[in-house]
Design a protein around this motif. Sequence first.
Motif, PDB file in Angstrom:
ATOM      1  N   ASN A   1      -3.857   4.738  -5.736  1.00 32.62           N
ATOM      2  CA  ASN A   1      -3.790   3.974  -6.989  1.00 32.62           C
ATOM      3  C   ASN A   1      -4.878   4.422  -7.971  1.00 32.62           C
ATOM      4  O   ASN A   1      -5.008   3.866  -9.057  1.00 32.62           O
ATOM      5  CB  ASN A   1      -3.955   2.471  -6.722  1.00 32.62           C
ATOM      6  CG  ASN A   1      -2.853   1.915  -5.854  1.00 32.62           C
ATOM      7  OD1 ASN A   1      -3.071   1.570  -4.693  1.00 32.62           O
ATOM      8  ND2 ASN A   1      -1.648   1.855  -6.400  1.00 32.62           N
TER       9      ASN A   1
ATOM     10  N   LYS B   1      -8.035   3.925  -7.822  1.00 29.17           N
ATOM     11  CA  LYS B   1      -8.963   2.830  -8.115  1.00 29.17           C
ATOM     12  C   LYS B   1     -10.284   3.062  -7.396  1.00 29.17           C
ATOM     13  O   LYS B   1     -10.321   3.560  -6.275  1.00 29.17           O
ATOM     14  CB  LYS B   1      -8.355   1.490  -7.699  1.00 29.17           C
ATOM     15  CG  LYS B   1      -7.185   1.072  -8.575  1.00 29.17           C
ATOM     16  CD  LYS B   1      -6.738  -0.333  -8.279  1.00 29.17           C
ATOM     17  CE  LYS B   1      -5.631  -0.767  -9.226  1.00 29.17           C
ATOM     18  NZ  LYS B   1      -5.170  -2.131  -8.931  1.00 29.17           N
TER      19      LYS B   1
ATOM     20  N   LYS C   1      -7.121   2.288  -1.568  1.00 28.88           N
ATOM     21  CA  LYS C   1      -6.743   2.311  -2.983  1.00 28.88           C
ATOM     22  C   LYS C   1      -6.704   3.731  -3.549  1.00 28.88           C
ATOM     23  O   LYS C   1      -6.528   3.916  -4.759  1.00 28.88           O
ATOM     24  CB  LYS C   1      -7.715   1.462  -3.807  1.00 28.88           C
ATOM     25  CG  LYS C   1      -7.644  -0.031  -3.505  1.00 28.88           C
ATOM     26  CD  LYS C   1      -8.583  -0.814  -4.413  1.00 28.88           C
ATOM     27  CE  LYS C   1      -8.532  -2.305  -4.123  1.00 28.88           C
ATOM     28  NZ  LYS C   1      -9.461  -3.066  -4.995  1.00 28.88           N
TER      29      LYS C   1
ATOM     30  N   LEU D   1       0.847  -1.182   0.000  1.00 33.65           N
ATOM     31  CA  LEU D   1       0.000   0.000   0.000  1.00 33.65           C
ATOM     32  C   LEU D   1       0.890   1.243   0.000  1.00 33.65           C
ATOM     33  O   LEU D   1       1.774   1.378   0.847  1.00 33.65           O
ATOM     34  CB  LEU D   1      -0.912   0.010   1.229  1.00 33.65           C
ATOM     35  CG  LEU D   1      -1.822  -1.220   1.411  1.00 33.65           C
ATOM     36  CD1 LEU D   1      -2.709  -1.036   2.629  1.00 33.65           C
ATOM     37  CD2 LEU D   1      -2.662  -1.478   0.174  1.00 33.65           C
TER      38      LEU D   1
ATOM     39  N   ASP E   1     -15.882  -2.612  -5.757  1.00 33.43           N
ATOM     40  CA  ASP E   1     -14.694  -2.023  -6.368  1.00 33.43           C
ATOM     41  C   ASP E   1     -14.793  -2.215  -7.879  1.00 33.43           C
ATOM     42  O   ASP E   1     -15.875  -2.536  -8.386  1.00 33.43           O
ATOM     43  CB  ASP E   1     -13.403  -2.603  -5.782  1.00 33.43           C
ATOM     44  CG  ASP E   1     -13.267  -4.102  -5.975  1.00 33.43           C
ATOM     45  OD1 ASP E   1     -13.976  -4.675  -6.851  1.00 33.43           O
ATOM     46  OD2 ASP E   1     -12.448  -4.722  -5.282  1.00 33.43           O
TER      47      ASP E   1
END
Length: 199
Positions: free
Chosen positions: A160, A162, A157, A64, A116
């Motif tokens: 990232n 996302k 996330k 992470l 997600d």
Amino acid sequence: MTKKDISSITRRLFETSVHRNLELIEVNESSPKVVNAIVEIPKGTSAKYEYNPKLDTFQLDRCLPSSMMYPCSYGFVPSTLAEDNDPLDMLIYNDTPIDRGTLVECTVIGVLDMKDSGGQDWKILGTPTSHVRKYRSIKDIDPMFIKVASYFFRHYKDLNNKYVEVGDWYGKTKAYSIIKECCNRFNPIESLEEQLRVS
């Protein structure tokens, strides 16, 4: 195919497989109230590991990119198939981090609604059956843990870029229903065919 047939096929696959596959450990006899879980990520780490059934090893997926750490040990429920085509995710509520690869028998407490980029991604919450304190419902869980876990999954996330959507926590009745669906969706014959392709 009956539940007994599925259990028998799953046991034979696990015992006779050229490549051991922890995803084929059979459903706990007390499911959905009690489930078997395999730990992939110990509590307190920022490294995300995933079990690779083809290699029978735990593979580093990513670290992470922040100071965030998993708020509990995290893994999956064998002999299940969730809506994202992976085994059902499991959050194990326990003070002590549990080592990667450990089989933990868990009492089911509740479930976190999460989505997600892969679609619906339920997170079952449970406590080890060996726990001294007997947790009976989600109301017995430390409210701060509930907040921390929701926050973690909502933001882990972010860097990232996302998509993640975290909804509400639900009690064990909803969790039982999801576990049953995921057990019914799991097809040991497809697992056998996949293993034969790999072998």
